[in-house]
Motif scaffolding. Structure first.
Motif, short mmCIF file in Angstrom:
data_model
loop_
_atom_site.label_atom_id
_atom_site.label_comp_id
_atom_site.label_asym_id
_atom_site.label_seq_id
_atom_site.Cartn_x
_atom_site.Cartn_y
_atom_site.Cartn_z
N ASP A 43 0.87 -1.18 -0.06
CA ASP A 43 0.02 -0.70 0.14
C ASP A 43 0.89 0.91 0.02
O ASP A 43 0.43 2.00 -0.77
N GLY A 44 1.61 1.50 1.10
CA GLY A 44 2.85 2.30 0.71
C GLY A 44 3.41 2.74 0.18
O GLY A 44 4.19 3.85 -0.68
N GLY A 45 3.57 1.98 -1.62
CA GLY A 45 4.14 2.31 -2.77
C GLY A 45 5.90 2.25 -2.15
O GLY A 45 6.33 2.13 -1.49
N TYR A 46 6.52 2.44 -3.73
CA TYR A 46 8.24 2.31 -3.52
C TYR A 46 8.31 3.19 -4.29
O TYR A 46 8.04 3.96 -5.82
N PRO A 47 9.79 4.71 -3.76
CA PRO A 47 9.96 4.07 -2.54
C PRO A 47 8.69 4.77 -1.37
O PRO A 47 7.96 5.63 -1.96
N HIS A 48 8.96 4.28 0.18
CA HIS A 48 8.16 4.44 0.76
C HIS A 48 8.17 5.82 1.46
O HIS A 48 9.75 6.57 2.06
N ILE A 49 7.08 6.50 2.41
CA ILE A 49 7.47 7.62 2.93
C ILE A 49 8.77 7.24 3.79
O ILE A 49 8.15 5.97 4.41
N GLY A 50 9.50 8.15 4.28
CA GLY A 50 9.60 8.65 5.42
C GLY A 50 11.08 7.32 5.37
O GLY A 50 11.90 6.79 7.02
N CYS A 51 11.09 6.75 4.51
CA CYS A 51 12.59 5.54 4.16
C CYS A 51 13.50 6.33 3.63
O CYS A 51 13.66 7.23 3.22
N ARG A 52 14.61 5.85 5.57
CA ARG A 52 16.13 6.35 4.93
C ARG A 52 16.87 5.61 4.47
O ARG A 52 18.61 5.39 4.72
N LYS A 53 16.70 4.40 4.41
CA LYS A 53 16.97 2.96 3.86
C LYS A 53 17.82 3.24 2.75
O LYS A 53 17.57 3.60 1.65
N GLU A 54 18.82 1.97 2.54
CA GLU A 54 19.64 1.97 1.28
C GLU A 54 18.60 1.63 0.10
O GLU A 54 18.35 2.13 -0.90
N CYS A 55 16.79 0.81 0.59
CA CYS A 55 16.38 0.45 -0.37
C CYS A 55 15.24 1.42 -0.45
O CYS A 55 15.65 1.16 -1.98
N PHE A 283 5.37 -6.03 -2.48
CA PHE A 283 5.91 -6.69 -2.12
C PHE A 283 6.54 -5.22 -0.79
O PHE A 283 5.94 -4.00 -1.38
N ASN A 284 7.16 -5.51 -0.59
CA ASN A 284 7.29 -4.16 1.20
C ASN A 284 8.60 -3.61 0.57
O ASN A 284 8.82 -4.74 0.08
N HIS A 285 8.32 -1.95 0.99
CA HIS A 285 9.85 -1.33 0.19
C HIS A 285 10.70 -2.25 0.89
O HIS A 285 11.89 -2.26 0.04
N THR A 286 11.18 -2.59 1.72
CA THR A 286 11.91 -3.20 2.64
C THR A 286 11.97 -4.77 2.17
O THR A 286 13.49 -5.17 1.84
N ASN A 287 11.13 -5.46 0.95
CA ASN A 287 11.86 -6.91 0.65
C ASN A 287 13.11 -6.69 -0.77
O ASN A 287 12.62 -5.80 -1.29
N PRO A 288 14.02 -7.48 -0.11
CA PRO A 288 15.17 -7.38 -0.76
C PRO A 288 14.59 -7.57 -2.81
O PRO A 288 14.91 -7.30 -3.79
#
Length: 316
Positions: A43-55, A283-288
């Motif tokens: 639901d949050g899409g990619y890139p994801h809101i507030g995400c500061r990770k490498e993904c 897929f969640n944004h964290t899913n490799p």
């Protein structure tokens, strides 16, 4: 059990390296009825809101493209009709994709099938309102609780009052013939049903059929066998939110989904032809495995499974 699953997963990855990767199931020639992939993320899409990770940084440094929220388009070039599965926050561009690359006609869409009332799956309905599209009578197919939720909660209820959308109630396991060549059947699946029930869909054409299950809690909670249901169809687009527990920093009771690892384990004794039918999506944004060139994704493809990509088409 958890250790056993991980060991199986690791062992399988290295023992199946010589398996020929599944080719993408794209249409080799123009088909008259087909499914097209319009979005692949949760639901949050990619890139994801507030995400500061490498993904997500991989988007900003241009090593991975933006991904839309999960949705399928269904096209019938014989009857000149097109449908949408789920109304996502990216629906405005997904409808444009259908028009520009698949079928252009006077009405923007012949119907929208909703799965449930989580933000990535119905909030795109807002674009049908007077602030945006503002036309009348877009058909929206919804289960009884989902229909009532829209009718009794603003701002969605205004879409009904102003007749921007026309709600059509559907029932579990009751098929809808949407054209001379296509049939759609909703079926209940267990999920976090705070505001509505949750359904998946079986989509049937003249020659082939597909399952669409973007959201489900765990396979063992379902009153059906995912293995047996996959065997009955040609394609199965299934919930792949997380690869494994390592991605999740909060209790899985808050966001229950079958891990890709768990799905692979369930199918470990099945034939390659059965595994080939499983197409991971949502897929969640964290899913490799959302990263197209990741080692995790390539290793899973080597086992015979595949991944939905925006723009891929599947003939029916």
């Amino acid at each position: 059990m958890r250790i056993f699953i991980v060991l199986f997963f690791i062992t399988s990855l290295f023992s199946c390296k010589n398996t020929t990767p599944l080719k993408e199931k794209k249409i080799a020639e123009v088909s008259k009825q087909y499914i097209t992939i319009l979005g692949v993320t949760q639901d949050g899409g990619y890139p994801h809101i507030g995400c500061r990770k490498e993904c997500c940084n991989n988007f900003y440094n241009k090593t991975n493209n933006k991904k839309s929220v999960v949705s399928l388009g269904l096209i019938d070039l014989i009857d000149k009709q097109k449908w949408l599965f789920d109304a996502t926050p990216d629906m405005h561009t997904q409808l444009a994709e259908l028009e520009q690359k698949h079928l252009k006609k006077e009405n923007i869409i012949d119907g929208v099938f909703l799965t449930h009332a989580h933000i990535g799956h119905y909030t795109g309905l807002m674009y049908f309102g007077r602030e945006a599209y503002g036309k009348k009578g877009v058909s929206v197919f919804a289960m009884p609780k989902m229909k009532k939720f829209i009718e009794t909660n603003g701002p969605w209820s205004q879409l009904v009052t102003l007749q921007n959308i026309k709600l059509k109630k559907i029932q579990q396991d009751s098929s809808i013939k949407i054209s001379n060549n296509l049939k759609v059947t909703p079926f209940l699946v267990p999920h976090r049903d705070e505001f509505s029930e949750t359904v998946g869909y079986k989509i049937e054409g003249n020659k082939k059929s597909a399952l669409f299950i973007p959201d489900i809690d765990k396979w063992h909670k379902w009153n059906k066998s995912i293995i047996e249901e996959v065997k009955k169809v040609d394609y199965a687009f299934v919930d792949a939110t997380f690869l494994n527990q390592n991605e999740v920093k909060r209790a899985m009771t808050e966001v229950p989904h079958p891990f890709i690892e768990e799905t692979i384990y369930l199918f470990k004794d099945e034939s390659l032809s059965t595994k080939n039918k499983v197409i991971f999506i949502h897929f969640n944004h964290t899913n490799p495995t959302l990263q197209k060139n990741s080692k995790e994704r390539k290793e899973i493809e080597n086992l015979g499974f595949s991944f939905a990509n925006e723009g891929d088409n599947y003939a029916l």
